[in-house]
Design a protein around this motif. Structure first.
Motif, PDB file in Angstrom:
ATOM      1  N   THR A 147       5.314  12.052  -4.894  1.00  0.00           N
ATOM      2  CA  THR A 147       6.118  11.028  -5.554  1.00  0.00           C
ATOM      3  C   THR A 147       6.940  10.253  -4.538  1.00  0.00           C
ATOM      4  N   GLY A 148       7.300   9.032  -4.901  1.00  0.00           N
ATOM      5  CA  GLY A 148       8.137   8.197  -4.056  1.00  0.00           C
ATOM      6  C   GLY A 148       7.389   7.375  -3.032  1.00  0.00           C
ATOM      7  N   GLU A 149       6.063   7.360  -3.084  1.00  0.00           N
ATOM      8  CA  GLU A 149       5.282   6.656  -2.067  1.00  0.00           C
ATOM      9  C   GLU A 149       4.396   5.545  -2.642  1.00  0.00           C
ATOM     10  N   HIS A 150       4.612   5.166  -3.905  1.00  0.00           N
ATOM     11  CA  HIS A 150       3.813   4.103  -4.514  1.00  0.00           C
ATOM     12  C   HIS A 150       4.587   2.791  -4.420  1.00  0.00           C
ATOM     13  N   VAL A 151       4.095   1.866  -3.598  1.00  0.00           N
ATOM     14  CA  VAL A 151       4.777   0.602  -3.360  1.00  0.00           C
ATOM     15  C   VAL A 151       3.750  -0.529  -3.363  1.00  0.00           C
ATOM     16  N   GLY A 152       4.091  -1.620  -4.036  1.00  0.00           N
ATOM     17  CA  GLY A 152       3.307  -2.848  -3.963  1.00  0.00           C
ATOM     18  C   GLY A 152       4.068  -3.836  -3.104  1.00  0.00           C
ATOM     19  N   LYS A 153       3.392  -4.457  -2.135  1.00  0.00           N
ATOM     20  CA  LYS A 153       4.081  -5.365  -1.214  1.00  0.00           C
ATOM     21  C   LYS A 153       3.436  -6.749  -1.238  1.00  0.00           C
ATOM     22  N   PHE A 154       4.265  -7.766  -1.463  1.00  0.00           N
ATOM     23  CA  PHE A 154       3.862  -9.161  -1.338  1.00  0.00           C
ATOM     24  C   PHE A 154       4.092  -9.566   0.111  1.00  0.00           C
ATOM     25  N   ILE A 155       3.077 -10.143   0.762  1.00  0.00           N
ATOM     26  CA  ILE A 155       3.134 -10.444   2.193  1.00  0.00           C
ATOM     27  C   ILE A 155       2.790 -11.918   2.402  1.00  0.00           C
ATOM     28  N   THR A 156       3.603 -12.629   3.185  1.00  0.00           N
ATOM     29  CA  THR A 156       3.299 -14.025   3.486  1.00  0.00           C
ATOM     30  C   THR A 156       3.866 -14.403   4.848  1.00  0.00           C
ATOM     31  N   GLY A 157       3.235 -15.394   5.485  1.00  0.00           N
ATOM     32  CA  GLY A 157       3.739 -15.879   6.764  1.00  0.00           C
ATOM     33  C   GLY A 157       2.677 -16.541   7.609  1.00  0.00           C
ATOM     34  N   PRO A 158       3.120 -17.155   8.732  1.00  0.00           N
ATOM     35  CA  PRO A 158       2.213 -17.900   9.590  1.00  0.00           C
ATOM     36  C   PRO A 158       1.587 -17.047  10.692  1.00  0.00           C
ATOM     37  N   SER A 159       0.483 -17.554  11.210  1.00  0.00           N
ATOM     38  CA  SER A 159      -0.113 -16.992  12.429  1.00  0.00           C
ATOM     39  C   SER A 159      -0.456 -18.159  13.342  1.00  0.00           C
ATOM     40  N   PHE A 160      -0.439 -17.892  14.640  1.00  0.00           N
ATOM     41  CA  PHE A 160      -0.693 -18.929  15.638  1.00  0.00           C
ATOM     42  C   PHE A 160      -1.622 -18.374  16.702  1.00  0.00           C
ATOM     43  N   ASP A 161      -2.758 -19.045  16.918  1.00  0.00           N
ATOM     44  CA  ASP A 161      -3.689 -18.687  17.984  1.00  0.00           C
ATOM     45  C   ASP A 161      -3.307 -19.464  19.233  1.00  0.00           C
ATOM     46  N   LEU A 162      -2.745 -18.767  20.205  1.00  0.00           N
ATOM     47  CA  LEU A 162      -2.358 -19.405  21.459  1.00  0.00           C
ATOM     48  C   LEU A 162      -3.596 -19.916  22.194  1.00  0.00           C
ATOM     49  N   ASN A 166      -5.405 -14.689  22.442  1.00  0.00           N
ATOM     50  CA  ASN A 166      -4.041 -14.291  22.102  1.00  0.00           C
ATOM     51  C   ASN A 166      -3.593 -14.900  20.781  1.00  0.00           C
ATOM     52  N   GLU A 167      -3.027 -14.042  19.917  1.00  0.00           N
ATOM     53  CA  GLU A 167      -2.605 -14.468  18.582  1.00  0.00           C
ATOM     54  C   GLU A 167      -1.253 -13.848  18.249  1.00  0.00           C
ATOM     55  N   PHE A 168      -0.402 -14.630  17.576  1.00  0.00           N
ATOM     56  CA  PHE A 168       0.902 -14.159  17.109  1.00  0.00           C
ATOM     57  C   PHE A 168       0.960 -14.295  15.592  1.00  0.00           C
ATOM     58  N   GLU A 169       1.589 -13.321  14.933  1.00  0.00           N
ATOM     59  CA  GLU A 169       1.778 -13.377  13.484  1.00  0.00           C
ATOM     60  C   GLU A 169       3.224 -13.028  13.155  1.00  0.00           C
ATOM     61  N   LEU A 170       3.780 -13.729  12.162  1.00  0.00           N
ATOM     62  CA  LEU A 170       5.099 -13.426  11.637  1.00  0.00           C
ATOM     63  C   LEU A 170       4.953 -13.300  10.124  1.00  0.00           C
ATOM     64  N   ARG A 171       5.419 -12.195   9.565  1.00  0.00           N
ATOM     65  CA  ARG A 171       5.250 -11.946   8.137  1.00  0.00           C
ATOM     66  C   ARG A 171       6.581 -11.580   7.479  1.00  0.00           C
ATOM     67  N   TYR A 172       6.754 -12.105   6.262  1.00  0.00           N
ATOM     68  CA  TYR A 172       7.850 -11.687   5.389  1.00  0.00           C
ATOM     69  C   TYR A 172       7.213 -10.794   4.328  1.00  0.00           C
ATOM     70  N   VAL A 173       7.825  -9.635   4.077  1.00  0.00           N
ATOM     71  CA  VAL A 173       7.278  -8.664   3.130  1.00  0.00           C
ATOM     72  C   VAL A 173       8.345  -8.321   2.096  1.00  0.00           C
ATOM     73  N   LYS A 174       7.946  -8.348   0.819  1.00  0.00           N
ATOM     74  CA  LYS A 174       8.839  -7.917  -0.254  1.00  0.00           C
ATOM     75  C   LYS A 174       8.091  -6.877  -1.069  1.00  0.00           C
ATOM     76  N   GLY A 175       8.676  -5.679  -1.148  1.00  0.00           N
ATOM     77  CA  GLY A 175       8.016  -4.585  -1.836  1.00  0.00           C
ATOM     78  C   GLY A 175       8.772  -4.109  -3.048  1.00  0.00           C
ATOM     79  N   GLU A 176       8.024  -3.713  -4.077  1.00  0.00           N
ATOM     80  CA  GLU A 176       8.585  -3.159  -5.308  1.00  0.00           C
ATOM     81  C   GLU A 176       7.802  -1.916  -5.684  1.00  0.00           C
ATOM     82  N   GLY A 177       8.416  -1.076  -6.475  1.00  0.00           N
ATOM     83  CA  GLY A 177       7.775   0.163  -6.911  1.00  0.00           C
ATOM     84  C   GLY A 177       8.743   1.306  -6.696  1.00  0.00           C
ATOM     85  N   ASP A 178       8.264   2.372  -6.058  1.00  0.00           N
ATOM     86  CA  ASP A 178       9.139   3.512  -5.772  1.00  0.00           C
ATOM     87  C   ASP A 178      10.252   3.133  -4.796  1.00  0.00           C
ATOM     88  N   ARG A 179       9.976   2.130  -3.962  1.00  0.00           N
ATOM     89  CA  ARG A 179      10.992   1.635  -3.031  1.00  0.00           C
ATOM     90  C   ARG A 179      11.043   0.115  -3.117  1.00  0.00           C
TER      91      ARG A 179
END
Length: 192
Positions: A147-162, A166-179
């Motif tokens: 118990t306590g490990e069920h989480v759904g996460k919405f993930i969004t953000g940009p990525s840039f191919d240098l 070489n690649e960079f990614e930045l993500r914002y994550v919002k999770g709901e559920g047990d946490r």
């Protein structure tokens, strides 16, 4: 034996079409309910297969993270995770792509250990040749029934191919559920 080789060939295609890659990811997460923060560093060695393969990427995630309490107690727990992840990519149109990734792994620390898995479908909008924006949803749960490990996460953000390597990614994550969590994730990937 013949059918096993045919199955591997269908899934992986020409295994040497792309090649090895290595990623490093830093995540800073805060639990909205408890105020607990978690800092995680993950090393991600992997292999990319050809675009025609059913599985386009296989990665091994090696994570070390620590929880810090909102009060004066400081670091309350340290945890290690080992996760095997598979990814399939495809194109919807010239500007839109999709992916499905997921896998299974094990988390362990001094007080408990458990097996877990996740699946993550996502779409990617290709803004330019170098810039893209990703929107995804990750469903995580314990395989052991912990118990306590069920989480759904919405993930969004940009990525840039240098460049091609070489690649960079930045993500914002919002999770709901047990946490209920919010996180920022920064990832750098080098393709050989």
């Amino acid at each position: 034996m013949k059918y096993v080789l045919i199955f591997i060939a269908l899934i992986c295609g020409n295994a040497f079409a792309e090649g090895p890659r290595i990623g490093v990811e830093f995540e800073s997460e805060k639990d909205n309910k408890s105020g607990l923060t978690n800092q995680a560093l993950t090393v991600i060695p992997g292999w990319e297969f050809s675009e025609e393969s059913l599985i386009n990427r296989v990665e091994l995630l090696l994570e070390r993270n620590q929880d810090t309490s909102a009060d004066s107690r400081g670091v309350t727990a340290k945890e290690n995770k080992l996760f095997l992840r598979f990814r399939h990519d495809g194109d919807i149109s010239e500007s839109f792509g999709y992916y499905i990734r997921g896998g299974f792994g094990r988390a362990y620390n001094d007080t408990r250990s458990f097996n877990y898995a996740y699946v993550e479908p996502g779409v990617e909008y290709k803004i330019t040749h170098q810039w893209a924006w990703t929107v995804a949803y990750r469903e995580i749960n314990s395989i052991d029934g912990l118990t306590g490990e069920h989480v759904g996460k919405f993930i969004t953000g940009p990525s840039f191919d240098l460049d091609a390597h070489n690649e960079f990614e930045l993500r914002y994550v919002k999770g709901e559920g047990d946490r209920s969590v919010k996180a920022l994730v920064f990832e750098y990937v080098h393709k050989y």
